[in-house]
Design a protein around this motif. Structure first.
Motif, PDB file in Angstrom:
ATOM      1  N   LYS A 237       0.859  -1.188   0.000  1.00  0.00           N
ATOM      2  CA  LYS A 237       0.000   0.000   0.000  1.00  0.00           C
ATOM      3  C   LYS A 237       0.891   1.232   0.000  1.00  0.00           C
ATOM      4  CE  LYS A 237      -3.670  -2.512   0.456  1.00  0.00           C
ATOM      5  NZ  LYS A 237      -4.517  -2.698  -0.725  1.00  0.00           N
ATOM      6  N   LYS A 239      -0.670   4.538  -0.692  1.00  0.00           N
ATOM      7  CA  LYS A 239      -1.480   5.729  -0.401  1.00  0.00           C
ATOM      8  C   LYS A 239      -1.793   5.661   1.079  1.00  0.00           C
ATOM      9  CE  LYS A 239      -4.007   5.280  -4.490  1.00  0.00           C
ATOM     10  NZ  LYS A 239      -5.348   5.000  -4.958  1.00  0.00           N
ATOM     11  N   ILE A 240      -0.972   6.288   1.890  1.00  0.00           N
ATOM     12  CA  ILE A 240      -1.196   6.150   3.327  1.00  0.00           C
ATOM     13  C   ILE A 240      -1.565   7.488   3.952  1.00  0.00           C
ATOM     14  CG2 ILE A 240       0.241   4.090   3.537  1.00  0.00           C
ATOM     15  CD1 ILE A 240       2.490   5.785   4.519  1.00  0.00           C
ATOM     16  N   ASP A 241      -2.335   7.389   5.011  1.00  0.00           N
ATOM     17  CA  ASP A 241      -2.814   8.581   5.703  1.00  0.00           C
ATOM     18  C   ASP A 241      -1.816   8.930   6.807  1.00  0.00           C
ATOM     19  OD1 ASP A 241      -4.112  10.508   7.110  1.00  0.00           O
ATOM     20  OD2 ASP A 241      -6.065   9.497   7.111  1.00  0.00           O
ATOM     21  N   LEU A 242      -0.939   9.895   6.529  1.00  0.00           N
ATOM     22  CA  LEU A 242       0.132  10.213   7.480  1.00  0.00           C
ATOM     23  C   LEU A 242      -0.418  10.796   8.786  1.00  0.00           C
ATOM     24  CD1 LEU A 242       2.829  11.652   5.043  1.00  0.00           C
ATOM     25  CD2 LEU A 242       2.842   9.432   6.188  1.00  0.00           C
ATOM     26  N   GLU A 243      -1.506  11.526   8.691  1.00  0.00           N
ATOM     27  CA  GLU A 243      -2.130  12.086   9.893  1.00  0.00           C
ATOM     28  C   GLU A 243      -2.504  10.963  10.860  1.00  0.00           C
ATOM     29  OE1 GLU A 243      -3.016  15.270  10.759  1.00  0.00           O
ATOM     30  OE2 GLU A 243      -1.918  16.093   9.047  1.00  0.00           O
ATOM     31  N   LYS A 244      -3.054   9.918  10.285  1.00  0.00           N
ATOM     32  CA  LYS A 244      -3.531   8.791  11.072  1.00  0.00           C
ATOM     33  C   LYS A 244      -2.358   8.067  11.742  1.00  0.00           C
ATOM     34  CE  LYS A 244      -7.422   5.756  10.074  1.00  0.00           C
ATOM     35  NZ  LYS A 244      -8.045   5.071   8.923  1.00  0.00           N
TER      36      LYS A 244
END
Ligand SMILES: [Zn+2]
Length: 246
Positions: A237, A239-244
């Motif tokens: 993967k 496309k990762i959500d860095l905020e999360k």
């Protein structure tokens, strides 16, 4: 020159339309299959007018062994493999590993008949595979910087995936003492292991921590924090959500 040369070649060798067309692949536009089919048609019309037998497309091509007839099938194998892995990517490229004997046979043919406008088989294979996969994936081929490269061994149907690594820049603060920057004997955790864990989990890749400068176990890191980069090898993967993660 094309028709005469083709006649000379076909008198000695049984080639499929792709392999026949590829002998003149640098000339004109369109696929080698269309080139070969057109050449064969004109050549056979001329032969018929002279009362000579036609050169039909052989059951089995002596150069490619009918590999070029299996491109759609091999493209589907690649597609299924990528779907099964659940791999995320925006662009791709196709590479291939052809047996040396096929490449040598082809070069021999160019030499034997003085063919100056031929295209190598692996180039045709990679391009045609790319066209099928663009339709299946609905994503473009990128020759410069693809997220994924499919390396195909067409003879034994082996597919190798090369996935471009991800690099993420960040800064960390260490509010307590007693944590080494990188794994150290006698310590359960390190800054590297704490930072890498969520990245490995989310990307399903192998995370490598690169911190700037060294830091002792018994110091803290306050203020703006210390810059670092994590390198994620073979991320499934990307496309990762860095905020999360933070
Ligand atoms: Zn062939």
């Amino acid at each position: 020159m094309i028709i005469e040369k083709s006649e000379e070649v076909l008198e000695k060798h049984s080639l499929c339309n792709n392999c026949l067309g590829r002998l003149f692949g640098m000339l004109g536009k369109g696929s080698n299959y269309i080139r070969g089919k057109s050449i064969r048609l004109i050549l056979n019309m001329e032969r018929e007018a002279k009362g000579m037998p036609a050169f039909k497309e052989p059951e089995r091509c002596e150069l490619c062994g009918n590999i070029l007839k299996r491109i759609e099938y091999l493209a589907r194998l690649c597609y299924e493999r990528a779907q099964k892995l659940g791999i995320e990517f925006e662009s791709f490229l196709v590479g291939s590993r052809f047996p040396k004997e096929i490449m040598d046979k082809e070069k021999q043919l160019w030499k034997e008949f003085g063919l100056k406008f031929a295209e190598p088989i692996n180039r045709e294979f990679n391009r045609e595979m790319g066209k099928f996969l663009e339709v299946l994936f609905q994503k473009p081929v990128d020759k410069e910087n693809p997220d994924v490269t499919f390396i195909i061994d067409p003879c034994c149907e082996r597919i190798e995936l090369q996935i471009k690594p991800l690099y993420i820049y960040g800064r960390y603060r260490k509010l307590v003492r007693g944590i080494p920057q990188t794994p150290l004997k006698g310590f359960k955790e390190s800054v590297a292991s704490i930072i890498c864990r969520p990245f490995s989990k989310v990307t399903r890749g192998k995370c490598i921590f690169h911190g700037t400068g060294r830091e002792d176990v018994d110091v803290r890191m306050l203020g703006n924090g210390r810059p670092f980069v994590v390198e994620i090898k073979k991320p499934v993967k990307r496309k990762i959500d860095l905020e999360k993660i933070a």
